[in-house]
Design a protein around this motif. Structure first.
Motif: not given
Length: 106
Positions: A65-83
């Motif tokens: 999901s990294l390309p899509f979360t990068a477009l939306g600006g939520g990389v840090s939130d996704a990384g924290k929640a998923l990893v």
């Protein structure tokens, strides 16, 4: 994975709640958990392997999901929640504890 987290949380709470009754230290700023043996055994045999699997699956989902979360600006939130959160629960938490081994109370 939406059902996995609540199940693991319920398992950890049901195994770790007796440990909260015995927690305490001389320093009122810190809470040191002292879980009983059955909580440690349940954590070792059930919760840790499941949390390790959740960390691996979450890392894969994060990479996909990294390309899509990068477009939306939520990389840090996704990384924290998923990893980060599953990895912290797997490797940082003391054996049988509900939270981290040493938690500072404000």
């Amino acid at each position: 994975m939406n059902l996995f987290r609540p199940v693991v949380l319920a398992l950890l709470l049901s195994v770790g709640l007796p440990a909260l009754a015995n927690s305490g230290s001389g320093d009122p700023r810190y809470t040191i958990q002292n879980p009983p043996a059955f909580a440690m055994l349940g954590d070792l045999l059930i919760a840790r392997p499941l949390l390790l699997v959740a960390t691996v699956i979450g890392t894969g989902a994060f990479v996909v999901s990294l390309p899509f979360t990068a477009l939306g600006g939520g990389v840090s939130d996704a990384g924290k929640a998923l990893v980060v959160d599953p990895a912290k629960a797997t490797f940082v938490r003391c054996l049988g504890c509900v939270g981290e081994g040493f938690e500072r109370q404000e």
